[in-house]
Design a protein around this motif. Structure first.
Motif, PDB file in Angstrom:
ATOM      1  N   UNK A  21      39.698  45.965  40.055  1.00 56.59           N
ATOM      2  CA  UNK A  21      40.308  45.227  41.162  1.00 56.59           C
ATOM      3  C   UNK A  21      40.539  43.749  40.891  1.00 56.59           C
ATOM      4  N   UNK A  22      39.954  43.249  39.810  1.00 57.28           N
ATOM      5  CA  UNK A  22      40.015  41.823  39.568  1.00 57.28           C
ATOM      6  C   UNK A  22      38.916  41.102  40.335  1.00 57.28           C
ATOM      7  N   UNK A  23      38.710  39.852  39.983  1.00 59.19           N
ATOM      8  CA  UNK A  23      37.660  39.066  40.636  1.00 59.19           C
ATOM      9  C   UNK A  23      37.948  38.859  42.116  1.00 59.19           C
ATOM     10  N   UNK A  24      39.173  38.478  42.445  1.00 60.40           N
ATOM     11  CA  UNK A  24      39.523  38.195  43.840  1.00 60.40           C
ATOM     12  C   UNK A  24      39.528  39.445  44.706  1.00 60.40           C
ATOM     13  N   UNK A  25      39.808  40.598  44.096  1.00 59.24           N
ATOM     14  CA  UNK A  25      39.904  41.828  44.872  1.00 59.24           C
ATOM     15  C   UNK A  25      38.584  42.538  45.094  1.00 59.24           C
ATOM     16  N   UNK A  26      37.518  42.011  44.507  1.00 63.98           N
ATOM     17  CA  UNK A  26      36.195  42.633  44.627  1.00 63.98           C
ATOM     18  C   UNK A  26      35.323  41.816  45.571  1.00 63.98           C
ATOM     19  N   UNK A  27      34.582  42.492  46.434  1.00 64.73           N
ATOM     20  CA  UNK A  27      33.690  41.807  47.366  1.00 64.73           C
ATOM     21  C   UNK A  27      32.230  42.120  47.037  1.00 64.73           C
ATOM     22  N   UNK A  28      31.353  41.344  47.621  1.00 66.92           N
ATOM     23  CA  UNK A  28      29.919  41.610  47.461  1.00 66.92           C
ATOM     24  C   UNK A  28      29.570  42.965  48.070  1.00 66.92           C
ATOM     25  N   UNK A  29      30.227  43.316  49.165  1.00 70.75           N
ATOM     26  CA  UNK A  29      30.010  44.633  49.783  1.00 70.75           C
ATOM     27  C   UNK A  29      30.389  45.751  48.827  1.00 70.75           C
TER      28      UNK A  29
END
Length: 206
Positions: A21-29
């Motif tokens: 997903x890339x860095x921006x597309x990934x969340x901590x959740x």
């Protein structure tokens, strides 16, 4: 699960998610859910996503460092060792970038973060080159005026070649088999090597 295993799991899960997903597309959740570890526990190990990203880069660089150390410890001629170190570095970086999919763009987009994490590796790599060049000088195979300067030049040249090497932009379409002997000859001249001995670098590079 031990603390170290939990942290390793989180880093590996994060790497795979960043790759997809890339860095921006990934969340901590996303990282918590995919790892099966609670969000609260995740924050015990990492304050934010950027910290996990740095840990991912650090893990990848450790893999590269281990490969370089393995080459440096081989019982081979110093001249062949230098060439093998160079291509081990470039091939390991390429493997890392290709293996990480979408994350590869982040490696170059966030180069300042990568640089911050890789400082220790850069220092260790320079020491490897210095040691091997010193060995070559002591055996009379290398003839250089400054070991430190030559090590610096090789290190920073190879570092600068990472992006074009990864994307196949070196030598205007030349194959690796065509370009490798030319690069090796450049290095030999830099090290003051007069021997005409041919190196079969391919058998030392995976």
């Amino acid at each position: 699960m031990s603390t170290s295993k939990k942290k390793s799991l989180l880093i590996d899960v994060a790497r795979k998610l960043f790759a997809q997903k890339g860095l921006n597309g990934t969340t901590m959740n996303d990282i918590a859910n995919e790892s099966g570890i609670s969000r609260r526990t995740l924050y015990v190990y990492f304050a934010n996503k950027e910290e996990i990203y740095s840990a991912v880069i650090e893990t990848e660089i450790e893999r590269l460092s281990e490969k370089m150390d393995e080459v440096a410890s081989r019982d081979i001629d110093p001249e062949l060792k230098v060439a093998t170190l160079i291509y081990t570095h470039l091939n390991a970086v390429k493997e890392t970038v290709v293996r990480n999919g979408t994350l590869r763009a982040e490696f170059f987009r966030n180069i300042w973060m990568v640089e911050k994490v890789r400082k220790a590796f850069d220092h260790e790599e320079l020491e490897l080159y210095r040691r091997v060049i010193q060995e070559g000088c002591e055996t009379g195979q290398f003839h250089v005026e400054s070991i430190d300067l030559v090590a610096d030049v090789i290190h920073y040249c190879i570092k600068g070649l990472e992006v074009p090497y990864v994307y196949g932009r070196l030598g205007n379409g030349m194959t690796l088999d065509e370009s490798r002997p030319i690069v090796v000859n450049m290095v030999k001249r830099m090290l003051g090597i007069n021997t005409m001995k041919r190196w079969d670098v391919t058998k030392f590079i995976e």
